[in-house]
Scaffold this motif. Structure first.
Motif, PDB file in Angstrom:
ATOM      1  N   PHE A 189      32.881   9.886  12.151  1.00 19.62           N
ATOM      2  CA  PHE A 189      32.047  10.711  11.406  1.00 19.62           C
ATOM      3  C   PHE A 189      31.380   9.849   9.964  1.00 19.62           C
ATOM      4  CE2 PHE A 189      31.158  13.934   8.032  1.00 19.62           C
ATOM      5  CZ  PHE A 189      30.205  14.461   8.590  1.00 19.62           C
ATOM      6  N   SER A 232      27.160  15.895  13.441  1.00 22.65           N
ATOM      7  CA  SER A 232      28.036  16.716  12.658  1.00 22.65           C
ATOM      8  C   SER A 232      28.267  17.913  13.246  1.00 22.65           C
ATOM      9  CB  SER A 232      27.624  16.607  11.414  1.00 22.65           C
ATOM     10  OG  SER A 232      27.054  15.433  10.832  1.00 22.65           O
ATOM     11  N   GLU A 266      31.630  18.281  14.989  1.00 17.63           N
ATOM     12  CA  GLU A 266      32.667  17.364  14.444  1.00 17.63           C
ATOM     13  C   GLU A 266      34.086  18.259  14.234  1.00 17.63           C
ATOM     14  OE1 GLU A 266      34.867  14.706  13.375  1.00 17.63           O
ATOM     15  OE2 GLU A 266      32.844  14.034  13.911  1.00 17.63           O
ATOM     16  N   LYS A 320      28.530  14.851  19.921  1.00 17.75           N
ATOM     17  CA  LYS A 320      28.562  13.790  18.820  1.00 17.75           C
ATOM     18  C   LYS A 320      27.975  12.625  19.103  1.00 17.75           C
ATOM     19  CE  LYS A 320      32.244  11.757  16.159  1.00 17.75           C
ATOM     20  NZ  LYS A 320      33.692  11.833  15.619  1.00 17.75           N
TER      21      LYS A 320
END
Length: 376
Positions: A168, A211, A214, A352
């Protein structure tokens, strides 16, 4: 596990070829003179790309141009990628073992730079090492903005990686061109083409999409990664201003010296920050260092990886075109995001991955769009 001085640099490089996973780190010895040549012989990296033209005599006596692979440059790219990959793994292991974002992220980030500084000083005093730079106080003052931005980018990045998943943090950091574009246009007065501006929504949209699902999302990680992007964007512009200054390149002597001096100044600036933030818990950290080899080993290893891959990145950027460097950096992020996620067991949700692909694809397009438009 015992770590002996700067020979750990050799251990980390050798480990990259042998260890199947980050948790099975081991040490070995190599010739320090070979490492010296890898990091300091700037003259070896003279090709503008992966291939270079060499002159060879033909049968008729005339010189003929022959294409040859630039092995030193390929090696620099390879170890840049490898160093960045293992830096992210060892850095995350050290941070997790030290308590994550509530542990000692600022202490670890500062000491990582300190480890690199020890290596830089060693290279100046070692036989057949680097020639010391001939800089003056005016040069040091001129380098302070670059060093401050370097320190800020590293410390913010380490905190972001302590607060969330490595993948991330890397996805958010891939949006750095968006920050660089805004700063170049509105702070440094460097016009950004309309085509590049049109690429930025793709980059930002990809980051947002990545995101959404996530699992390790944290606002602190997002904010810290954005701060790191700001510092990195300022660093790029300030570094260009520095290198355009009269005589400073000659007094520094090499790209390696430029990075070494910047690292020393950045480390000096980082010490007051970690003292203010975490100095009151220094006793706890030293106890953790003494009793937990995961913290001590991975901190030293990550510091050496960090210094090594950044110096190699500086060399490759200097010896290639801007487009080649941008494409290479984009490819590096893909390798790090996927590889580190697999090793550390981080989530790789399809949404993602899609967001990651869109964001990094946007960065690549941003890097080459002006060249593509110019060809039409």
């Amino acid at each position: 596990m015992r770590v002996t001085g700067l020979l750990l640099l050799a251990s980390c490089t050798a480990f990259a070829f042998n260890a199947p996973a980050a948790r099975q780190l081991s040490t070995s010895r190599i010739n320090p003179e070979a490492m010296s040549k890898l990091y300091s012989n700037d003259a070896a990296l003279t090709s503008p790309d992966f291939t270079s033209s060499v002159t060879a005599p033909s049968r008729g006596g005339a010189a003929a141009k022959k294409s040859a692979v630039d092995v030193p440059l390929l090696a620099a790219f390879f170890f840049w990628y490898l160093g960045n990959y293992y830096y992210n793994i060892t850095n995350k292991l050290a941070l997790k073992a030290a308590g994550g974002k509530t542990g000692f992220p600022m202490t670890i980030s500062s000491l990582q730079m300190g480890v690199g500084c020890i290596y830089a000083l060693f290279m100046w005093v070692a036989p057949d090492g680097r020639k010391t730079p001939k800089i003056n106080m005016s040069d040091i003052i001129a380098m302070l903005p670059v060093a401050f931005c370097s320190m800020g980018a590293h410390c913010a990045s380490v905190f972001a990686l302590s607060a969330g998943a490595v993948s991330f943090g890397q996805i958010v950091k891939s949006a750095e061109p968006a920050f660089a574009a805004v700063l170049s246009q509105f702070v440094y007065g460097k016009k950004i083409s309309r085509a590049k501006w049109m690429c930025l929504p793709i980059v930002i949209g990809g980051v947002i999409l990545a995101s959404v699902k996530e699992l390790d999302f944290a606002w602190s990680a997002l904010i810290a990664a954005c701060i790191a992007n700001c510092f990195a964007a300022f660093k790029g512009n300030e570094n260009k201003k520095l290198m355009d200054s009269d005589g400073i390149k000659d007094r520094l002597g090499s790209v390696g010296n430029q990075f070494a001096v910047t690292s020393l100044l950045a480390f000096a600036m980082s010490v007051p920050i970690f003292v203010i933030r975490e100095g009151s818990r220094w006793g706890q950290f030293t106890e953790l260092w003494r009793t937990n080899p995961i913290v001590s080993f991975n901190l030293i290893a990550s510091g050496i990886y960090f210094y090594g891959y950044n110096e190699l990145a500086t060399l490759t950027i200097k010896k290639t075109s801007a487009v080649t460097a941008s494409v290479a950096n984009t490819a590096k992020r893909v390798i790090v995001i996927v590889g580190v996620a697999l090793v550390l067991g981080e989530s790789l949700d399809p949404i993602k991955l899609l967001g990651c692909s869109i964001g990094i694809g946007g960065v690549l397009l941003y890097s080459i769009i002006d060249t593509l438009v110019a060809k039409k």
